[in-house]
Design a protein around this motif. Structure first.
Motif, PDB file in Angstrom:
ATOM      1  N   GLY A   1      70.029  77.547  33.763  1.00  0.00           N
ATOM      2  CA  GLY A   1      69.262  76.660  32.884  1.00  0.00           C
ATOM      3  C   GLY A   1      69.751  75.030  33.081  1.00  0.00           C
ATOM      4  N   VAL A   2      71.070  74.988  32.706  1.00  0.00           N
ATOM      5  CA  VAL A   2      71.580  73.646  32.803  1.00  0.00           C
ATOM      6  C   VAL A   2      71.609  73.136  34.215  1.00  0.00           C
ATOM      7  N   LEU A   3      71.443  73.847  35.251  1.00  0.00           N
ATOM      8  CA  LEU A   3      71.712  73.570  36.566  1.00  0.00           C
ATOM      9  C   LEU A   3      70.452  73.065  36.988  1.00  0.00           C
ATOM     10  N   MET A   4      69.219  73.775  36.462  1.00  0.00           N
ATOM     11  CA  MET A   4      67.819  73.451  36.902  1.00  0.00           C
ATOM     12  C   MET A   4      67.499  72.158  36.051  1.00  0.00           C
ATOM     13  N   THR A   5      67.740  72.349  34.827  1.00  0.00           N
ATOM     14  CA  THR A   5      67.333  70.936  34.039  1.00  0.00           C
ATOM     15  C   THR A   5      67.832  69.698  34.344  1.00  0.00           C
ATOM     16  N   CYS A   6      69.196  69.647  34.447  1.00  0.00           N
ATOM     17  CA  CYS A   6      70.042  68.529  34.581  1.00  0.00           C
ATOM     18  C   CYS A   6      70.110  67.925  36.068  1.00  0.00           C
ATOM     19  N   THR A   7      69.965  69.004  37.000  1.00  0.00           N
ATOM     20  CA  THR A   7      69.973  68.486  38.419  1.00  0.00           C
ATOM     21  C   THR A   7      68.559  68.460  39.271  1.00  0.00           C
ATOM     22  N   GLN A   8      67.912  69.413  39.399  1.00  0.00           N
ATOM     23  CA  GLN A   8      66.780  69.521  39.987  1.00  0.00           C
ATOM     24  C   GLN A   8      65.661  68.757  39.283  1.00  0.00           C
ATOM     25  N   ILE A   9      65.367  68.995  37.825  1.00  0.00           N
ATOM     26  CA  ILE A   9      64.306  68.423  37.315  1.00  0.00           C
ATOM     27  C   ILE A   9      64.522  66.993  37.023  1.00  0.00           C
ATOM     28  N   LEU A  10      65.724  66.669  36.798  1.00  0.00           N
ATOM     29  CA  LEU A  10      66.072  65.083  36.752  1.00  0.00           C
ATOM     30  C   LEU A  10      65.996  64.513  37.860  1.00  0.00           C
ATOM     31  N   ALA A  11      66.602  64.859  39.033  1.00  0.00           N
ATOM     32  CA  ALA A  11      66.304  64.172  40.516  1.00  0.00           C
ATOM     33  C   ALA A  11      64.625  64.128  40.947  1.00  0.00           C
ATOM     34  N   ILE A  12      63.826  65.082  40.425  1.00  0.00           N
ATOM     35  CA  ILE A  12      62.231  64.881  40.910  1.00  0.00           C
ATOM     36  C   ILE A  12      61.825  63.677  39.811  1.00  0.00           C
ATOM     37  N   SER A  13      62.500  63.901  38.638  1.00  0.00           N
ATOM     38  CA  SER A  13      62.012  62.683  37.502  1.00  0.00           C
ATOM     39  C   SER A  13      62.244  61.363  38.071  1.00  0.00           C
ATOM     40  N   VAL A  14      63.467  60.984  38.564  1.00  0.00           N
ATOM     41  CA  VAL A  14      63.911  59.899  38.892  1.00  0.00           C
ATOM     42  C   VAL A  14      63.337  59.473  40.022  1.00  0.00           C
ATOM     43  N   ALA A  15      63.231  60.470  41.258  1.00  0.00           N
ATOM     44  CA  ALA A  15      62.289  60.194  42.264  1.00  0.00           C
ATOM     45  C   ALA A  15      61.154  59.824  42.008  1.00  0.00           C
ATOM     46  N   ALA A  16      60.391  60.103  41.133  1.00  0.00           N
ATOM     47  CA  ALA A  16      59.040  59.868  40.833  1.00  0.00           C
ATOM     48  C   ALA A  16      58.868  58.430  40.281  1.00  0.00           C
ATOM     49  N   GLU A  17      59.907  58.217  39.166  1.00  0.00           N
ATOM     50  CA  GLU A  17      59.965  56.872  38.933  1.00  0.00           C
ATOM     51  C   GLU A  17      60.247  55.790  39.803  1.00  0.00           C
TER      52      GLU A  17
ATOM     53  N   ARG B   1      67.838  58.837  43.123  1.00  0.00           N
ATOM     54  CA  ARG B   1      67.746  57.699  43.600  1.00  0.00           C
ATOM     55  C   ARG B   1      67.822  57.669  45.551  1.00  0.00           C
ATOM     56  N   CYS B   2      68.147  58.804  45.995  1.00  0.00           N
ATOM     57  CA  CYS B   2      68.282  58.709  47.531  1.00  0.00           C
ATOM     58  C   CYS B   2      66.819  59.266  48.135  1.00  0.00           C
ATOM     59  N   CYS B   3      66.019  59.985  47.316  1.00  0.00           N
ATOM     60  CA  CYS B   3      64.934  60.716  47.481  1.00  0.00           C
ATOM     61  C   CYS B   3      63.403  59.662  47.667  1.00  0.00           C
ATOM     62  N   PRO B   4      62.851  59.497  48.501  1.00  0.00           N
ATOM     63  CA  PRO B   4      61.700  58.378  48.605  1.00  0.00           C
ATOM     64  C   PRO B   4      60.681  58.738  47.798  1.00  0.00           C
ATOM     65  N   SER B   5      60.489  60.090  47.380  1.00  0.00           N
ATOM     66  CA  SER B   5      59.389  60.726  46.702  1.00  0.00           C
ATOM     67  C   SER B   5      59.925  62.009  45.827  1.00  0.00           C
ATOM     68  N   SER B   6      58.995  62.227  44.681  1.00  0.00           N
ATOM     69  CA  SER B   6      59.262  63.351  43.938  1.00  0.00           C
ATOM     70  C   SER B   6      59.096  64.632  44.953  1.00  0.00           C
ATOM     71  N   ARG B   7      58.184  64.836  46.043  1.00  0.00           N
ATOM     72  CA  ARG B   7      57.994  65.958  46.660  1.00  0.00           C
ATOM     73  C   ARG B   7      59.034  66.127  47.688  1.00  0.00           C
ATOM     74  N   ALA B   8      59.497  64.833  48.073  1.00  0.00           N
ATOM     75  CA  ALA B   8      61.007  65.139  48.939  1.00  0.00           C
ATOM     76  C   ALA B   8      62.024  65.678  47.941  1.00  0.00           C
ATOM     77  N   ALA B   9      62.238  65.267  47.185  1.00  0.00           N
ATOM     78  CA  ALA B   9      63.253  65.604  45.963  1.00  0.00           C
ATOM     79  C   ALA B   9      63.084  67.156  45.589  1.00  0.00           C
ATOM     80  N   SER B  10      61.942  67.590  45.574  1.00  0.00           N
ATOM     81  CA  SER B  10      61.569  69.065  45.100  1.00  0.00           C
ATOM     82  C   SER B  10      61.771  69.775  46.453  1.00  0.00           C
ATOM     83  N   GLY B  11      61.329  69.271  47.510  1.00  0.00           N
ATOM     84  CA  GLY B  11      61.552  70.090  48.808  1.00  0.00           C
ATOM     85  C   GLY B  11      62.787  70.178  49.277  1.00  0.00           C
TER      86      GLY B  11
END
Length: 281
Positions: A84-100, A180-190
């Motif tokens: 849960g910590v891994l998914m919340t703090c890494t995956q979901i956060l990275a997707i959120s930052v990429a979207a912003e 910050r490295c991902c150009p889009s939220s889809r890229a981060a999720s992928g």
């Protein structure tokens, strides 16, 4: 002849509206991140409900005991907390930052009278709150609904708190850097979705490390996930459960050192990548 205005007749200057304090900005952005998490169905399900569902599923499918006199559900509780910590703090956060980053929110935030660290602090606070909620829900359901045993010693709870704080910090730093490295939220999720799935299997979250090939255990032991899960298992499980570990014993010092090293490395990487990212400048 020009007549000067008397001081009393001078036009009053318009009042200057002062921006709020940095603390107010941090709390506002923290609240916005929490609201966004709740309103996003995928993030809410994957970050909160998925670990809980997997805990209930594994506890029902494997009701017997493992080596060390523990049930599979008791083994899975620390694993699902770590996941849960891994998914919340890494995956979901990275997707959120990429979207912003993609929709221009970071660029708009850069022109506001808010210090740059306020954004990072808000993301950290949001991750701590979401991880804490995840941990409380898993422990509460595990104890009250599934009848799983919990540690009774203060030392065990202190070790669990230290391990989880280090893990939250390391995962948050990595999430900020990857986002910050991902150009889009889809890229981060992928990018992150298959990585997270693989880590769940090779880091002892779904299967005990003693059942995995030696090359797999040693190869992925450079990552912090295996050690975070082992530290939480050490805190939650009796000493006899260490027989399921690769060495047959808890490696507390090594585990804390590896997770702490990833925390430092993640912070350095996040700082360097953020400074080189010109999307908000």
């Amino acid at each position: 002849m020009t007549t000067a205005l008397a001081p009393s007749a001078a036009v009053p200057a318009a009042p200057t509206q002062r921006p709020g304090s940095a603390a107010t900005a941090v709390m506002t952005m923290t609240w916005a991140s929490l609201v966004s998490f709740v309103r996003e169905p995928i993030a809410f399900v994957m970050g909160l409900l998925y670990p809980l569902f997997m805990l209930i599923l594994f506890n029902a499918v494997f009701p017997g005991e493992m080596k060390g006199g523990i049930t599979f559900g008791e083994y899975m509780l620390p694993a699902m907390i770590t996941m849960g910590v891994l998914m919340t703090c890494t995956q979901i956060l990275a997707i959120s930052v990429a979207a912003e980053r993609e929709n221009g929110e970071l660029k708009r935030l850069a022109v506001l009278p808010v210090p740059a660290w306020a954004y990072v602090a808000a993301k950290c606070l949001a991750n701590v709150a979401l991880s804490g909620l995840n941990i409380v829900v898993l422990i509460g359901i595990g104890r009250l609904a599934l009848g799983l045993s919990l540690p009774s010693e203060a030392r065990s709870w202190a070790l669990a708190a230290l391990a989880l704080l280090l893990t939250i910090g390391a995962c948050t730093a990595l999430g900020l850097a990857i986002g910050r490295c991902c150009p889009s939220s889809r890229a981060a999720s992928g990018i992150l979705t298959p990585i997270i799935i693989i880590l769940q299997f090779v880091s002892g979250l779904f299967l005990p490390l003693s059942q995995l090939p030696a090359w797999m255990v040693h190869g992925f032991s450079v990552l912090p996930v295996r050690w975070s899960a082992e530290l939480v298992r050490e805190a939650f499980l009796p000493a006899t459960a260490a027989i399921a570990e690769p060495t047959g014993a808890w490696e507390t010092g090594k585990g804390l050192a590896v997770v702490a090293a990833w925390l430092v490395g993640g912070v350095v990487a996040a700082i360097i990548i953020t400074r080189r990212d010109t999307v908000d400048r």
